[in-house]
Design an enzyme around this catalytic site. Sequence first.
Site, PDB file in Angstrom:
ATOM      1  N   CYS A  78       0.843  -1.195   0.000  1.00 34.30           N
ATOM      2  CA  CYS A  78       0.000   0.000   0.000  1.00 34.30           C
ATOM      3  C   CYS A  78       0.883   1.252   0.000  1.00 34.30           C
ATOM      4  O   CYS A  78       1.630   1.468  -0.944  1.00 34.30           O
ATOM      5  CB  CYS A  78      -0.996  -0.036   1.156  1.00 34.30           C
ATOM      6  SG  CYS A  78      -2.311   1.204   0.996  1.00 34.30           S
ATOM      7  N   HIS A 180      -3.836  -4.129  -0.620  1.00 30.52           N
ATOM      8  CA  HIS A 180      -3.515  -4.844   0.617  1.00 30.52           C
ATOM      9  C   HIS A 180      -3.602  -6.348   0.351  1.00 30.52           C
ATOM     10  O   HIS A 180      -4.701  -6.912   0.355  1.00 30.52           O
ATOM     11  CB  HIS A 180      -4.501  -4.462   1.719  1.00 30.52           C
ATOM     12  CG  HIS A 180      -4.300  -3.091   2.254  1.00 30.52           C
ATOM     13  ND1 HIS A 180      -3.392  -2.809   3.242  1.00 30.52           N
ATOM     14  CD2 HIS A 180      -4.881  -1.909   1.927  1.00 30.52           C
ATOM     15  CE1 HIS A 180      -3.422  -1.519   3.513  1.00 30.52           C
ATOM     16  NE2 HIS A 180      -4.318  -0.948   2.723  1.00 30.52           N
ATOM     17  N   GLU A 182      -2.915  -8.708   2.279  1.00 29.50           N
ATOM     18  CA  GLU A 182      -3.412  -9.390   3.479  1.00 29.50           C
ATOM     19  C   GLU A 182      -4.933  -9.312   3.589  1.00 29.50           C
ATOM     20  O   GLU A 182      -5.522 -10.031   4.405  1.00 29.50           O
ATOM     21  CB  GLU A 182      -2.735  -8.800   4.724  1.00 29.50           C
ATOM     22  CG  GLU A 182      -3.249  -7.457   5.186  1.00 29.50           C
ATOM     23  CD  GLU A 182      -2.724  -6.268   4.387  1.00 29.50           C
ATOM     24  OE1 GLU A 182      -3.035  -5.114   4.779  1.00 29.50           O
ATOM     25  OE2 GLU A 182      -2.015  -6.476   3.381  1.00 29.50           O
TER      26      GLU A 182
END
Length: 200
Positions: A78, A180, A182
């Site tokens: 990011c 992102h 994750e």
Amino acid sequence: MTPVTVLSYGAGNVASVQFALERLGASVRLTSDPADIADAERLILPGVGAAAYAMARLETLGLVEAIRAFPRPLLGVCLGQQLLFDASDEGEGVETLGLIPGHVSRFDIDPALPVPHMGWSRLEVVRDDPLLEGVQPGDWAYFVHSFVCPDGPATLARADYGTVVPAVVRNANRWGCQFHPERSAKAGARILQNFLGLPA
């Protein structure tokens, strides 16, 4: 367990990155110590918020030169991707890490499109790379950002948000994900797994 070092410098979503990596079987070390960077097998630079604040934190902690000198796989996430470039136009401009040529700029798009770009967008892989192995055309990724990196030779994958968004970039041993991973379900997990598998 694959060791991975995650920078914890007060400007990143460290916990969610840590948990995602641990779900993949990684052994995660959180650090803000430059000596730990020198010893790391692979390094993740997370980041949310403002580039100026993030760079100030990295400078205060003595991490900038350690990151610039890191010779093994490095992944910016990011804001961490944006910090890999030369500079950001945020505010009156800020010098960033200078590991990938180019300036990061605010979105210049149709005013009908809200900024920040927040939500799911499809990925278009434009160049094969070990980080993207197994990522399929049209896979979804989760973005939250108001500034966009320049599209150029470093771009590995793009998204579309009223303009081209370089979603994954690479220069030598440095990679970046504007989204992102994750939080990006199957595609994000695959990218993190691929990063863990890169030779140190």
